[in-house]
Enzyme design. Sequence first.
Site, mmCIF file in Angstrom:
data_model
loop_
_atom_site.group_PDB
_atom_site.id
_atom_site.type_symbol
_atom_site.label_atom_id
_atom_site.label_comp_id
_atom_site.label_asym_id
_atom_site.label_seq_id
_atom_site.Cartn_x
_atom_site.Cartn_y
_atom_site.Cartn_z
ATOM 1 N N GLU A 91 39.498 39.323 47.377
ATOM 2 C CA GLU A 91 38.550 38.658 46.282
ATOM 3 C C GLU A 91 39.091 37.735 45.617
ATOM 4 O OE1 GLU A 91 36.830 42.039 43.925
ATOM 5 O OE2 GLU A 91 35.283 40.572 43.076
ATOM 6 N N ASP A 92 40.153 38.072 45.039
ATOM 7 C CA ASP A 92 40.866 37.233 43.912
ATOM 8 C C ASP A 92 42.057 36.270 44.332
ATOM 9 O OD1 ASP A 92 39.381 38.634 42.381
ATOM 10 O OD2 ASP A 92 40.919 40.124 41.524
#
Length: 742
Positions: A91-92
């Site tokens: 996600e990051d």
Amino acid sequence: MHTEIDTEKENQAIVTAYRNLLKACKGTLEKGDKKLIREAFNLSLDAHKHMRRKSGEPYILHPLAVAQICAEEIGLGTTSIVCALLHDTVEDTHITLDVVRLNFGDRVAVIIDGLTKIGGVFDQQDKSMQAENFKKMLLTLSDDVRVILIKLADRLHNMRTLDSMSAKSQLKIASETLYVYAPLAHRLGLYAIKTELEDLATKYLEAENYNFVKEKLQETKSQRNKYIKQFIEPLQENLLEQGLKFEIKGRPKSIHSILNKMKKQNIPFDEVYDLFAIRVIIDSEIENEKSDCWKVYSIVTDFYKPNPDRLRDWVSTPKGNGYESLHTTVMGPKGKWVEVQIRTKRMDEIAEKGYAAHWKYKDKEAQPSDGGLEEWLSKVREILENPESNALDFLDDFKLNLFSDEIFVFTPKGDLRKLPFNATILDFAFDIHSELGGKCIGGKVNNKLVPLNHQLSNGDQVEILTSTKQTPKEDWLHFVVTAKAKAKIRDYQKQEKMRSSQMGKEILERKFKQDKITFNSENLLPLLHYFKLPTVSELYFQIATEKIDKTKLNIAEIIEYTKARKQEESQQQAHKKEHKVSGNFAKDAVIIGDDIDLPYSFAKCCSPIPGDDIFGFVTVGEGVKIHRTNCTNAISLMSNYGYRIIKAKWANSSLDKSQAFITNIKVSGIDSVGIVSTIADIISKQLQINMHAISVSSKEGMFEGSIELEVYDTNQLEELMNKIKASSALIKVYREDMPSAT
Ligand code: MN
């Protein structure tokens, strides 16, 4: 301010955290596991290397802590630890799912994908989207339960470190935790985590109440320990004589649950009788578990008289989430009721760590096949896969079912079914088959005839009676409690409604034609207003079902009438508006965000006054509403519409007692002559506080009242409440959210 980052010290912290993680999973490590964990750690360390948490810490400490929780507090194995370490990478960071799959295989990739998808579930902008996402999250749960378990570990660590977030994020995250994550932890049998999540959320949502109970628990600690010692002494001797290996603990209940009791039963702290529970944990061979538990039960009840209504046997039939324990409430020394929980070491571990701990005692590689959870998951799946089911209804029903306790009943053939507490004959019928539910006209419980809404009790034997002429009725929704029954009844109603609507439309069209009025929305709207109906299809439906009598329907007249009413109303509203402005209460009392001039009004549900913790909620069309952070509506507002929450605080000018604020207090107690005038006297004569309204109802010797009044701030209100309290031992006084705290 300039702070030097001490790289050496940070690296040391990372190494220590990593070593602790390896220590925590030592027992479960097999050949090659250590290498896998190392690789996951290295990949995560590198991916997050330039990132920091809000607290300023290196980011990698977060995945390390989540992995630690998975290993130590949930008892998960290597696959989950690898996933926990990587849970924020896709996600990051630049890491893709393909990279994860290539390095760690398909299973890890599936779990990481699940974690990434539910990452921002509740940040959605609208409630029905949220509900849809909640459904998706539950679907991942049926793919691999570990997705949710790791998500819970992630949330727990975020809650433990919530201090470094902004006040607004704290409220949003805490309320979401209480709304979604704590119930999920409960359903998965993670009691320790559920309890901690609830307490942490309460700490941020109701700081004052939280601290109050915390201090009270501290104050009463030595007194409580003395009592516990006195209670267990004779038991200890006897258990030893019986040759049992055991441990006895006396632990206070969670702050959240104590607060809930105070609110629900409307009692002060000192009157909560079960502040703690005694737990007897025995070391027992698996084949002797049951008989040993009952042995302990009989020793306990030899010394203390049990309350027969409070015996809970989850040893013979475990709860759906795997919980096993024997609970009884007995009369202890000094005439106090004390709850005693009896269980074996194995049962205790399941109770603390939940479902995951269960696996450890079973085949390691096998997919989870615990009866309770599998059964529940298949029910979830069944409801989810029903394309007709409305996501919002589903969410509400589902949440209800997450928290409810269970009863066990039997089919005529002696098969056991688990149903939520308060389930009726009809829930039972729907549980067996939706067809059976739809045709149910009643039943036999232990051979006695009973109606559809008859509530079942533990151990009942249930037989369903059906009729081919029966169809699901709308009022059934008032007494069924299972999500499945509700969904099926609603579906049927919806289809039924669609059929009749079509019929009603044809009838109405003919009527319009007869009266020579054009059948269009302009002429249909007045009918909606007149009959106060939300939609046109509702109108058609009412005509088809003859709730609206078409023979008496004068369309032309209604159109005229509605037009006239509308004009009248808009005049009245203009008048009202004028009136409001002249009321001049509490202008400029609150600063919203950083803006002094934003228009706002105070929420009626909790009527805040200076001194209360508050927040703003952006409404549609009514500006910003100010609520108290412990308003009963606040939790659902904050978790469902987090993006509409804005910070609000009292302006300094509101603290100088120049303006009055309207708020509410409640009084209750034993009815006696002159009680209302006593209260009224204190308020208006002694303290000279303006009272707007007082309403009191009396029933069976008890009275309950609500008083609307004008005060400057919480100090003045407290003074008033103390005065009323002091005037008579028969009166209780409290604000909406909290019974009198002293
Ligand atoms: Mn995370």
